[in-house]
Write an enzyme that holds these catalytic residues in place. Structure first.
Site, PDB file in Angstrom:
ATOM      1  N   CYS A 138      -3.920  -0.824  -4.971  1.00 33.94           N
ATOM      2  CA  CYS A 138      -4.548  -1.875  -4.182  1.00 33.94           C
ATOM      3  C   CYS A 138      -5.943  -2.191  -4.728  1.00 33.94           C
ATOM      4  O   CYS A 138      -6.063  -2.782  -5.789  1.00 33.94           O
ATOM      5  CB  CYS A 138      -4.559  -1.488  -2.702  1.00 33.94           C
ATOM      6  SG  CYS A 138      -4.810  -2.909  -1.594  1.00 33.94           S
ATOM      7  N   HIS A 149       1.146   0.341  -1.325  1.00 34.38           N
ATOM      8  CA  HIS A 149       0.608   1.691  -1.099  1.00 34.38           C
ATOM      9  C   HIS A 149       1.721   2.733  -1.042  1.00 34.38           C
ATOM     10  O   HIS A 149       2.215   3.065   0.046  1.00 34.38           O
ATOM     11  CB  HIS A 149      -0.173   1.718   0.214  1.00 34.38           C
ATOM     12  CG  HIS A 149      -1.471   1.000   0.172  1.00 34.38           C
ATOM     13  ND1 HIS A 149      -2.641   1.586  -0.245  1.00 34.38           N
ATOM     14  CD2 HIS A 149      -1.785  -0.275   0.491  1.00 34.38           C
ATOM     15  CE1 HIS A 149      -3.635   0.720  -0.181  1.00 34.38           C
ATOM     16  NE2 HIS A 149      -3.141  -0.427   0.263  1.00 34.38           N
ATOM     17  N   GLU A 186       1.339   5.857  -1.386  1.00 29.24           N
ATOM     18  CA  GLU A 186       0.804   7.062  -0.742  1.00 29.24           C
ATOM     19  C   GLU A 186       1.004   7.045   0.770  1.00 29.24           C
ATOM     20  O   GLU A 186       0.894   8.091   1.423  1.00 29.24           O
ATOM     21  CB  GLU A 186      -0.683   7.236  -1.088  1.00 29.24           C
ATOM     22  CG  GLU A 186      -1.658   6.348  -0.343  1.00 29.24           C
ATOM     23  CD  GLU A 186      -1.779   4.940  -0.890  1.00 29.24           C
ATOM     24  OE1 GLU A 186      -2.759   4.255  -0.533  1.00 29.24           O
ATOM     25  OE2 GLU A 186      -0.899   4.507  -1.676  1.00 29.24           O
TER      26      GLU A 186
END
Length: 227
Positions: free
Chosen positions: A87, A204, A206
């Site tokens: 990002c 994302h 994660e």
């Protein structure tokens, strides 16, 4: 796998990135402040996490790209070390010249925060080898400037060299205008550098490592790095 996570003022995803890396590698990554001029000795992977570095002033990532630590990050990449930008980290890598193109305002001129399907375009890299070619995964997106743009020659080269990592798609893997959340050229969600040791992506992964908070489609990316 020894990892370092770079922390700039305004970044807010360093904890998520560190948690994902620890789950995959068993080791806690080192958080490195942006004003440092060297990376920890023996680091294999550098992660630039998401957030709003320097409040997204000027252009997203433009100030962070000129932070003291970025010289060390560039040197690390030049030696063949792995670099992952997520990002805002993707925006920083583009502004630093470590990846081609630039991230512009979303085509709809509004911030997007939702789940998004993406298709794995290249599964033969250190970042993606635990995915299957063409596999459709679901990641979270949260950005206002995720519209990947580059000149025609650059886009043609990226496509020809297999440097598109992920592409926005629907649940069946179809890539059409309706599945492109931000207007990104060719629905590109992530790109590699020429040596495939630097990856930037807007979604994302994660956020998708725990079934209790949305799914585990991001695990394979971090498992790929730990393999």
């Amino acid at each position: 796998m020894r990892a370092a996570v770079i922390l700039f003022p305004g970044i807010n995803r360093e904890g998520d990135a560190a948690r994902a890396l620890k789950q995959a590698t068993g080791a806690t990554p080192t958080i490195v402040w942006h004003a440092e001029r060297e990376l920890p000795a023996g680091v294999d992977l550098v992660v630039l996490p998401g957030g709003f570095s320097y409040g997204d002033y000027l252009r997203c990532g433009a100030i962070a790209a000129r932070a003291p630590i970025m010289k060390a990050v560039g040197d690390h990449a030049a030696r063949g070390g792995l670099v992952l930008g997520i990002c805002n980290g993707f925006q920083i890598l583009c502004e630093a010249g470590l990846l081609p193109g630039v991230l512009m305002r979303n085509a709809q001129r509004r911030f997007l925060c939702k789940m998004q399907h993406v298709r794995v375009e290249n599964a033969q890299t250190p970042f993606t080898r635990r995915y299957a070619p063409g596999q459709v995964v679901k990641f979270a997106i949260a950005h206002g400037e995720g519209n990947f743009v580059a000149d025609d020659e650059t886009i043609e080269r990226i496509e020809a060299e297999g440097r598109v990592a992920f592409r926005y798609a629907d649940a069946e893997g179809r890539v059409v205008d309706a599945t492109n959340p931000n207007g990104s050229t060719h629905s590109i969600a992530g790109v590699f550098n020429e040596r495939f040791n630097v990856l930037g992506l807007m979604p994302h992964p994660e956020n998708l490592i725990d079934p209790l908070v949305g799914g585990v489609d991001g695990r394979a990316l971090f498992a790929s790095l730990a393999a």
